[in-house]
Every structure is written in structure tokens, then in C-alpha cells.
Scaffold this motif. Structure first.
Motif, PDB file in Angstrom:
ATOM      1  N   PRO A  82     -12.306  -2.965 -48.280  1.00 30.61           N
ATOM      2  CA  PRO A  82     -12.055  -2.097 -47.013  1.00 30.61           C
ATOM      3  C   PRO A  82     -10.529  -1.763 -46.824  1.00 30.61           C
ATOM      4  CG  PRO A  82     -12.369  -4.234 -46.346  1.00 30.61           C
ATOM      5  CD  PRO A  82     -12.839  -4.247 -47.905  1.00 30.61           C
ATOM      6  N   LEU A 120      -8.757   0.229 -48.565  1.00 30.84           N
ATOM      7  CA  LEU A 120      -7.925   0.669 -49.771  1.00 30.84           C
ATOM      8  C   LEU A 120      -8.210   1.974 -50.113  1.00 30.84           C
ATOM      9  CD1 LEU A 120      -8.244  -2.738 -51.483  1.00 30.84           C
ATOM     10  CD2 LEU A 120      -6.085  -1.894 -50.337  1.00 30.84           C
ATOM     11  N   ARG A 164      -1.690   4.586 -45.655  1.00 31.22           N
ATOM     12  CA  ARG A 164      -2.010   3.295 -45.121  1.00 31.22           C
ATOM     13  C   ARG A 164      -0.663   2.396 -45.299  1.00 31.22           C
ATOM     14  NH1 ARG A 164      -5.390  -1.963 -46.852  1.00 31.22           N
ATOM     15  NH2 ARG A 164      -5.137  -3.003 -45.114  1.00 31.22           N
ATOM     16  N   TYR A 201       2.055  -0.978 -48.685  1.00 28.55           N
ATOM     17  CA  TYR A 201       1.065  -0.853 -49.870  1.00 28.55           C
ATOM     18  C   TYR A 201       1.492   0.320 -50.928  1.00 28.55           C
ATOM     19  CZ  TYR A 201      -1.917  -3.681 -47.081  1.00 28.55           C
ATOM     20  OH  TYR A 201      -2.377  -4.686 -46.245  1.00 28.55           O
ATOM     21  N   ASN A 255      -9.992  -6.182 -55.468  1.00 25.83           N
ATOM     22  CA  ASN A 255      -9.017  -6.648 -54.580  1.00 25.83           C
ATOM     23  C   ASN A 255     -10.038  -6.434 -53.255  1.00 25.83           C
ATOM     24  OD1 ASN A 255      -7.474  -6.577 -52.385  1.00 25.83           O
ATOM     25  ND2 ASN A 255      -5.900  -5.096 -53.304  1.00 25.83           N
ATOM     26  N   ALA A 271      -9.545  -7.225 -50.566  1.00 29.53           N
ATOM     27  CA  ALA A 271      -8.643  -6.819 -48.963  1.00 29.53           C
ATOM     28  C   ALA A 271      -9.046  -7.701 -48.115  1.00 29.53           C
ATOM     29  CB  ALA A 271      -8.949  -5.339 -48.723  1.00 29.53           C
ATOM     30  N   ALA A 272      -9.236  -7.196 -46.916  1.00 35.10           N
ATOM     31  CA  ALA A 272      -9.493  -8.377 -45.726  1.00 35.10           C
ATOM     32  C   ALA A 272     -10.489  -9.498 -45.982  1.00 35.10           C
ATOM     33  CB  ALA A 272      -9.478  -7.526 -44.459  1.00 35.10           C
ATOM     34  N   HIS A 309     -10.052 -12.915 -47.517  1.00 32.93           N
ATOM     35  CA  HIS A 309      -9.638 -14.078 -46.557  1.00 32.93           C
ATOM     36  C   HIS A 309     -10.924 -15.019 -45.848  1.00 32.93           C
ATOM     37  CE1 HIS A 309      -5.688 -12.487 -47.209  1.00 32.93           C
ATOM     38  NE2 HIS A 309      -6.011 -11.327 -46.739  1.00 32.93           N
ATOM     39  N   HIS A 354      -3.892  -8.209 -55.357  1.00 29.35           N
ATOM     40  CA  HIS A 354      -3.364  -8.003 -54.080  1.00 29.35           C
ATOM     41  C   HIS A 354      -2.016  -7.056 -54.325  1.00 29.35           C
ATOM     42  CE1 HIS A 354      -6.413 -10.369 -51.593  1.00 29.35           C
ATOM     43  NE2 HIS A 354      -6.165 -11.197 -52.726  1.00 29.35           N
ATOM     44  N   ILE A 355      -1.902  -6.024 -53.543  1.00 23.41           N
ATOM     45  CA  ILE A 355      -0.878  -5.211 -53.483  1.00 23.41           C
ATOM     46  C   ILE A 355       0.343  -5.820 -53.043  1.00 23.41           C
ATOM     47  CG2 ILE A 355       0.073  -3.053 -53.070  1.00 23.41           C
ATOM     48  CD1 ILE A 355      -3.117  -1.921 -53.175  1.00 23.41           C
ATOM     49  N   SER A 356       0.142  -6.450 -51.740  1.00 27.86           N
ATOM     50  CA  SER A 356       1.274  -6.969 -51.021  1.00 27.86           C
ATOM     51  C   SER A 356       1.285  -8.317 -51.440  1.00 27.86           C
ATOM     52  CB  SER A 356       0.960  -6.748 -49.673  1.00 27.86           C
ATOM     53  OG  SER A 356      -0.086  -7.467 -49.193  1.00 27.86           O
ATOM     54  N   VAL A 362       0.652 -11.625 -50.225  1.00 23.74           N
ATOM     55  CA  VAL A 362      -0.012 -12.159 -49.251  1.00 23.74           C
ATOM     56  C   VAL A 362       0.280 -13.365 -48.518  1.00 23.74           C
ATOM     57  CG1 VAL A 362      -2.369 -10.856 -49.578  1.00 23.74           C
ATOM     58  CG2 VAL A 362      -1.764 -12.824 -50.953  1.00 23.74           C
ATOM     59  N   ARG A 400       3.041 -13.196 -45.759  1.00 16.93           N
ATOM     60  CA  ARG A 400       2.622 -12.191 -44.737  1.00 16.93           C
ATOM     61  C   ARG A 400       2.294 -13.151 -43.501  1.00 16.93           C
ATOM     62  NH1 ARG A 400      -0.584  -7.150 -46.190  1.00 16.93           N
ATOM     63  NH2 ARG A 400      -0.237  -6.767 -44.189  1.00 16.93           N
ATOM     64  N   ARG A 419      -3.515 -14.724 -43.913  1.00 21.67           N
ATOM     65  CA  ARG A 419      -3.656 -13.817 -45.252  1.00 21.67           C
ATOM     66  C   ARG A 419      -3.513 -15.051 -46.343  1.00 21.67           C
ATOM     67  NH1 ARG A 419      -3.968  -8.539 -44.059  1.00 21.67           N
ATOM     68  NH2 ARG A 419      -2.579  -7.918 -42.158  1.00 21.67           N
TER      69      ARG A 419
HETATM   70  C1  DQA Z   1      -4.466  -6.654 -49.667  1.00 25.19           C
HETATM   71  C2  DQA Z   1      -4.031  -7.759 -48.703  1.00 25.19           C
HETATM   72  C3  DQA Z   1      -5.067  -8.224 -47.490  1.00 25.19           C
HETATM   73  O1  DQA Z   1      -4.449  -9.252 -46.735  1.00 25.19           O
HETATM   74  C4  DQA Z   1      -5.152  -6.972 -46.651  1.00 25.19           C
HETATM   75  O2  DQA Z   1      -6.406  -7.234 -45.627  1.00 25.19           O
HETATM   76  C5  DQA Z   1      -5.807  -5.722 -47.556  1.00 25.19           C
HETATM   77  C6  DQA Z   1      -4.867  -5.505 -48.733  1.00 25.19           C
HETATM   78  C7  DQA Z   1      -3.371  -6.431 -50.621  1.00 25.19           C
HETATM   79  O3  DQA Z   1      -3.902  -5.501 -51.505  1.00 25.19           O
HETATM   80  O4  DQA Z   1      -2.342  -6.656 -50.354  1.00 25.19           O
HETATM   81  O5  DQA Z   1      -6.379  -4.762 -46.967  1.00 25.19           O
HETATM   82  O6  DQA Z   1      -5.858  -7.339 -50.263  1.00 25.19           O
END
Ligand code: DQA
Length: 159
Positions: free
Chosen positions: A13, A15, A21, A26, A77, A79-80, A83, A103-105, A107, A110, A114
Motif C-alpha cells: 500500500p 507505494l 509521497r 522515499y 515490499n 509497506a505498512a 508491521h 524497505h526503501i526507508s 525502518v 523511524r 516500524r
Molecule cells: C516502507 C516502510 C513502511 O514502514 C511504510 O509503511 C511504507 C514503506 C518502506 O519502503 O520504507 O509504506 O515499507
């Protein structure tokens, strides 16, 4: 020569909004650009790309299940959902082949929620904080994992 084997790359979600975004987190690469980058790297490894993005948990579960047995590796990935989705973790666990979670960021640097990484338990490798380049590294790692599994016997024409 038959068709090239394919790798599945699945994004969860929000992405689909890459590029606009929270670019400070990201980056500025759009989903379309990401798909092209990933396709090019997959082709360097002799692999076709099957890309899928959804904001819906059940669709992601179905995509992982449908990729299993048909594709030679999975980059995901969630995403949310990373977790808290046991459903996606279970699908990743059942996937027949190597799985790399991206994960792009960063995690772990943060918000504390996460750091709860549920789906990662079902991944063979995990990349976080390398930006969208992380997907390219994930493909390289997948290829390495495939080689190890085949006892180092993957040659150019077998890929
Ligand atoms: C993410 C990190 C997740 O915590 C976040 O909810 C995302 C993107 C990342 O790619 O860094 O949607 O998966």
C-alpha cells in the motif's frame, strides 16, 4: 530457447504514489521509473519481471501465492503491512523460492511501530534504507541465493 524465467516484484500500500509521497523519505523515483529500473536489472540477470502493486492485503496474498511455483524468486515490499500482516507473512513463507524483503526507508530508525517486522521473519534476506536502489540490490541477492541453492551451478544459460 524457451521464455526467460521471471522474478516477481510486489509492492504494498501507498507505494503506487512513489515520487510524490513524502519524497524526503522515499525519494523522487516514481513507480513507473522504479519498474523500468527493476526490469533492466532483472534482464541483466536473464530474468523477466512480473511487477504487481496493491493497496489491499488480500490482493497481495493472492499475488504471492500465484507467483509461487511460476517465478524463480520474490522481492516484496509489503509497506505498512510489514508491521502486522500474518496473512502476507504466511504467503511469503509458502512461496517456493528465495524471498527478499525491501524497505526503501530506514525502518529501524523511524517510529517504534516500524521496528515490529512481522513479514520479515519469512524473508531470506532483508534490505532497509538503501532507497529505491534497494530493489536492485534485492535482485542481485536473489540471484546469489539461487546460485547457492543450486550448489553454485547457475551459469548464464541456466539463469
Ligand atoms: C516502507 C516502510 C513502511 O514502514 C511504510 O509503511 C511504507 C514503506 C518502506 O519502503 O520504507 O509504506 O515499507
Amino acid at each position: 530457447m524457451g521464455p526467460s524465467p521471471a522474478v516477481a516484484v510486489i509492492n504494498g500500500p501507498n507505494l503506487g504514489e512513489l515520487g510524490t509521497r513524502e519524497p524526503e523519505i522515499y525519494g523522487g523515483v516514481t513507480q513507473e521509473e522504479l519498474v523500468e529500473m527493476v526490469r533492466a536489472r532483472a534482464q541483466q540477470h536473464g530474468l523477466d519481471l512480473e511487477f504487481f502493486q496493491s493497496d489491499i492485503e488480500g490482493e497481495l496474498v493472492r499475488a504471492v501465492n500465484s507467483a509461487s511455483g511460476r517465478t524463480v524468486g520474490l522481492v516484496i515490499n509489503p509497506a505498512a503491512y510489514s508491521h502486522y500482516s500474518i496473512a502476507i507473512m504466511d504467503a511469503m513463507q509458502a512461496y517456493q523460492g528465495p524471498v527478499v524483503e525491501v524497505h526503501i526507508s530506514r525502518v529501524l530508525a523511524r517510529e517504534p511501530f516500524r521496528s515490529n517486522l512481522v513479514t520479515a521473519a519469512a524473508a531470506d534476506a532483508f534490505i532497509s534504507g538503501a532507497g529505491t536502489e534497494g530493489y536492485l540490490h534485492a535482485l542481485d541477492i536473489l540471484q546469489e541465493l539461487r546460485k547457492r541453492k543450486d550448489g553454485g551451478m547457475v551459469s548464464a544459460h541456466q539463469q
